[in-house]
Design a protein around this motif. Sequence first.
Motif, PDB file in Angstrom:
ATOM      1  N   ASP A   7       0.679  -1.264   0.148  1.00  0.00           N
ATOM      2  CA  ASP A   7      -0.109  -0.122  -0.018  1.00  0.00           C
ATOM      3  C   ASP A   7       0.847   1.398   0.070  1.00  0.00           C
ATOM      4  O   ASP A   7       0.649   2.097   0.893  1.00  0.00           O
ATOM      5  CB  ASP A   7      -0.869   0.130   1.356  1.00  0.00           C
ATOM      6  N   ASP A  43      -1.335  -2.689  -4.069  1.00  0.00           N
ATOM      7  CA  ASP A  43      -1.398  -1.218  -4.025  1.00  0.00           C
ATOM      8  C   ASP A  43      -0.266  -0.644  -3.999  1.00  0.00           C
ATOM      9  O   ASP A  43       0.005   0.412  -3.249  1.00  0.00           O
ATOM     10  CB  ASP A  43      -2.557  -1.137  -2.956  1.00  0.00           C
ATOM     11  N   ASN A  84      -5.943  -4.004  -5.057  1.00  0.00           N
ATOM     12  CA  ASN A  84      -7.125  -3.653  -5.721  1.00  0.00           C
ATOM     13  C   ASN A  84      -7.064  -2.353  -6.494  1.00  0.00           C
ATOM     14  O   ASN A  84      -7.910  -1.973  -7.264  1.00  0.00           O
ATOM     15  CB  ASN A  84      -8.586  -3.648  -4.897  1.00  0.00           C
ATOM     16  N   HIS A  85      -5.858  -1.939  -6.812  1.00  0.00           N
ATOM     17  CA  HIS A  85      -5.821  -0.525  -7.592  1.00  0.00           C
ATOM     18  C   HIS A  85      -4.914  -0.904  -8.758  1.00  0.00           C
ATOM     19  O   HIS A  85      -4.499  -0.040  -9.565  1.00  0.00           O
ATOM     20  CB  HIS A  85      -5.149   0.365  -6.629  1.00  0.00           C
ATOM     21  N   HIS A 119      -2.948  -9.649  -0.821  1.00  0.00           N
ATOM     22  CA  HIS A 119      -3.483  -8.282  -0.320  1.00  0.00           C
ATOM     23  C   HIS A 119      -4.320  -8.217   0.442  1.00  0.00           C
ATOM     24  O   HIS A 119      -4.216  -7.286   1.521  1.00  0.00           O
ATOM     25  CB  HIS A 119      -3.755  -7.624  -1.765  1.00  0.00           C
ATOM     26  N   HIS A 230      -3.731  -3.828   2.520  1.00  0.00           N
ATOM     27  CA  HIS A 230      -5.000  -3.523   2.249  1.00  0.00           C
ATOM     28  C   HIS A 230      -5.729  -2.424   3.292  1.00  0.00           C
ATOM     29  O   HIS A 230      -6.031  -1.368   2.841  1.00  0.00           O
ATOM     30  CB  HIS A 230      -5.868  -4.659   1.889  1.00  0.00           C
TER      31      HIS A 230
HETATM   32 MN   LIG Z   1      -6.200  -2.289  -1.346  1.00  0.00          MN
END
Ligand SMILES: [Mn+2]
Length: 273
Positions: A7, A43, A84-85, A119, A230
Amino acid sequence: MVYFLSDAHIGSRAVDDAGHQQRFVELLNTLAQDATAIYLLGDIIDFWAEYIWRDNSKEEYEPVLACLKSLTDSGIAVHYFIGNHDIWTYGELARRTGMTVHRKPELLTISGKRCLLAHGDGLVPSGYLKQFPTDVQKKIRSFMRLRRLFHNPVAQFLFRLVPPAWGNRLGYNWAKRSRLKELDNPCGYKGENREELVLYAKEMENSAVSNQQPMANGKRPNMDYYIFGHRHIELDLELATGARVLILGDCFRQWTYAAMDEQGQLQLECFSE
Ligand SMILES: [Mn+2]
């Protein structure tokens, strides 16, 4: 040493911080001094998508990509888990940096310890939704629907056809909104009985216990460590089976990561210059 980071959200349009990428590069170079492997647990880049067209906007990430390339060239195994990015990579990121890209959670033995690495988005324990009022359930369901769409191969193929300038504008705005929401209203640790990644780890441990012959002491730990990103919180929690759940914090505001030595001892650390 083996290091675990997550992240960094490099390139985030939610903050105006020109030094952010440089600081992340400094952290990587510091860790590289004694690293045999580095696991990036998602991320790392705030929005990464590859198109069928040439996309010059990726030049923005040249410092971090060059750094990762120099690490892999020097023999450090660098593993990149999508978050998720940064779901939309189909080989370019791996090719440019020499990293191994993982698209799913992995069960790996590192320094003799059984580790589950992910993640962390989308790992929802069974029955988890039931505890919430219907409006919260709706929100979680719509997140899961969006997640399925983002991971859908047909949708991914169609998005690759979009001109990069349009796709990136859409992506960066979406990523910016989600980051601002989180910065305005950070969701701290929800406690052992509500934090989904802890519940997920517990469920994994319990199914492992019931599926295997217990040892003399009645315990049959499945995993030594569950390591997640995450959530942008720091957590180091030992479960009843002896497994530990670590959530890494982030390299965005907290600058925390985990370090594992040759004996498999794992601990959270904080980067300060
Ligand atoms: Mn994330």
